[in-house]
Structures are given as C-alpha cells and as structure tokens.
Design an enzyme around this catalytic site. Structure first.
Site, PDB file in Angstrom:
ATOM      1  N   GLY A   1      61.512   8.444 175.757  1.00 47.16           N
ATOM      2  CA  GLY A   1      60.537   9.624 175.972  1.00 47.16           C
ATOM      3  C   GLY A   1      59.658   9.119 176.317  1.00 47.16           C
TER       4      GLY A   1
ATOM      5  N   GLN B   1      50.872  12.503 178.563  1.00 47.72           N
ATOM      6  CA  GLN B   1      50.374  10.691 177.690  1.00 47.72           C
ATOM      7  C   GLN B   1      50.254   9.695 179.481  1.00 47.72           C
ATOM      8  OE1 GLN B   1      54.937  10.432 176.145  1.00 47.72           O
ATOM      9  NE2 GLN B   1      53.502   8.859 175.546  1.00 47.72           N
TER      10      GLN B   1
ATOM     11  N   CYS C   1      55.668   4.974 170.062  1.00 42.26           N
ATOM     12  CA  CYS C   1      55.473   6.270 170.442  1.00 42.26           C
ATOM     13  C   CYS C   1      54.578   5.242 171.583  1.00 42.26           C
ATOM     14  CB  CYS C   1      54.229   7.175 169.952  1.00 42.26           C
ATOM     15  SG  CYS C   1      53.589   8.488 171.422  1.00 42.26           S
ATOM     16  N   LEU C   2      55.141   5.280 173.482  1.00 39.74           N
ATOM     17  CA  LEU C   2      54.342   4.744 174.035  1.00 39.74           C
ATOM     18  C   LEU C   2      52.991   4.777 173.551  1.00 39.74           C
ATOM     19  CD1 LEU C   2      57.133   5.029 177.488  1.00 39.74           C
ATOM     20  CD2 LEU C   2      56.328   2.694 175.396  1.00 39.74           C
TER      21      LEU C   2
ATOM     22  N   HIS D   1      60.242  14.876 169.318  1.00 39.97           N
ATOM     23  CA  HIS D   1      58.750  14.005 169.621  1.00 39.97           C
ATOM     24  C   HIS D   1      58.014  15.191 170.436  1.00 39.97           C
ATOM     25  CE1 HIS D   1      57.049   9.929 169.242  1.00 39.97           C
ATOM     26  NE2 HIS D   1      56.537  10.433 170.816  1.00 39.97           N
ATOM     27  N   GLU D   2      58.902  15.064 171.871  1.00 40.38           N
ATOM     28  CA  GLU D   2      57.809  14.993 173.057  1.00 40.38           C
ATOM     29  C   GLU D   2      57.346  16.235 172.871  1.00 40.38           C
ATOM     30  OE1 GLU D   2      57.429  12.330 174.606  1.00 40.38           O
ATOM     31  OE2 GLU D   2      58.935  11.235 173.469  1.00 40.38           O
TER      32      GLU D   2
ATOM     33  N   HIS E   1      54.397  16.533 171.014  1.00 41.79           N
ATOM     34  CA  HIS E   1      53.074  15.873 172.708  1.00 41.79           C
ATOM     35  C   HIS E   1      52.370  17.434 172.770  1.00 41.79           C
ATOM     36  CE1 HIS E   1      53.253  11.776 171.979  1.00 41.79           C
ATOM     37  NE2 HIS E   1      54.094  11.889 172.074  1.00 41.79           N
TER      38      HIS E   1
HETATM   39 NI    NI Z   1      55.723   9.388 171.962  1.00 44.01          NI
END
Ligand code: NI
Length: 173
Positions: free
Chosen positions: A46, A51, A95-96, A137-138, A141
């Site tokens: 995701g 991000q 998380c990226l 989660h996304e 963000h």
């Molecule tokens: Ni994340």
C-alpha cells in the site's frame, strides 16, 4: 510511469491532513500510476499520496500475497470508511515510510469503504483480512497518522530515533 522517492518518517508532510481530490484529471491518473509503480518497486502492499509528498486524498494498494497470483492493483481517490466491524484483529504492520520496523496494531477486523475510481465513478467495497488492515493504515496516512501512533510512547520514540539515524546515514551516502 516513474518511481517517486518515498518520504521517511519523521517528515512534516507525513503529519498533514490531505485535501480531497475535486475532479479527476490526466495528471491525477498519471500520479496514481506512478504510485502503483513506486509501491510495487519498494516492494509494498500500500502507498498513500503524502508518502511521496503529494497532499491529496489518494491511495493505492495490492494485498495479493501469492507471487504466482495475478496482481490486483487498486486506486482509491477520496476514500472514506463508512462502516467498521466491532470485531477487531491484530496484524504486524510495517510502512514504506518507516523501513524495517514492524509492530502489532489492533484495528477493526472489517471495514466498508467508499471512494472514487480512476474513471470518476463511485465504488464501495467490504474489506476483510489483510485488505482491511491495509486500507485503514493507508487512510490514516491521509490524516497525517502513522501506525507507530498506536504504540506506547517509548516504543514510538525508539522507532523515530532509528529513522532519524537512518536519514542521517542516507544523507551522508
Ligand atoms: Ni504506511
């Protein structure tokens, strides 16, 4: 398509509330394609627009884990949770923007989400399992929230310090 650099926590852009997309445009379609390419390249399941430093309510995801299975890319503009289950489940999240850090986070096990699709239509889907965790989660963000916000302050500070160190190392390299 192009791969965009992913912001690493801590970064003020990861803490902002993102604005809804007013109307779809070719630029937004291109942005969604870049985000998918960036996510698959990372690799991740995701990615949310902030991000990559774009303060818009847009996320992409693909939670198909079987490498033999065909990909199932999803693009969600202005996603909104319209229902959450009382039942909760816990997943080890990552998380990226917080590389190589993982922690158990408890969230509603299932959610119903409404969004705008790439062609401007409305869509709604009931997500379960990893998809439900990922979409929540996304969406977090898009409101400037990270999975570490669910952890105890000490753990969160430890992870943040590790990320500050990682950023210093990367800046030197
Ligand atoms: Ni994340």
């Amino acid at each position: 398509m192009s791969i965009r650099p992913i912001l690493i926590h801590p970064d003020p852009r990861l803490r902002k509330h993102c604005e809804p997309v007013a109307a779809l445009s070719p630029e937004l379609v291109k942005l969604a394609e870049d985000m998918l390419e960036t996510m698959y390249d990372a690799p991740g399941i995701g990615l949310a627009a902030p991000q990559i430093g774009v303060m818009k309510r847009l996320l992409v995801m693909d939670c198909v884990k079987d490498p033999e299975a065909p990909p199932s890319p999803m693009v969600l503009f202005n996603p909104e949770i319209v229902w959450s289950s009382a039942e909760r489940s816990s997943y080890e999240e990552g998380c990226l923007s917080i590389p190589e850090q993982y922690a158990e986070v408890e969230r509603p096990a299932e959610v119903k989400v409404r969004w705008l699709t790439l062609d401007g239509g409305a869509a709604e889907e009931h997500f379960t399992g990893l998809w439900a965790t990922c979409v929540q989660h996304e969406i977090d963000h898009l409101d400037g929230k990270l999975f570490i916000d669910y952890l105890k302050p000490l753990r969160r500070q430890m992870i943040t310090r590790k990320m500050e160190k990682l950023k210093r190392e990367r800046a030197r390299a």
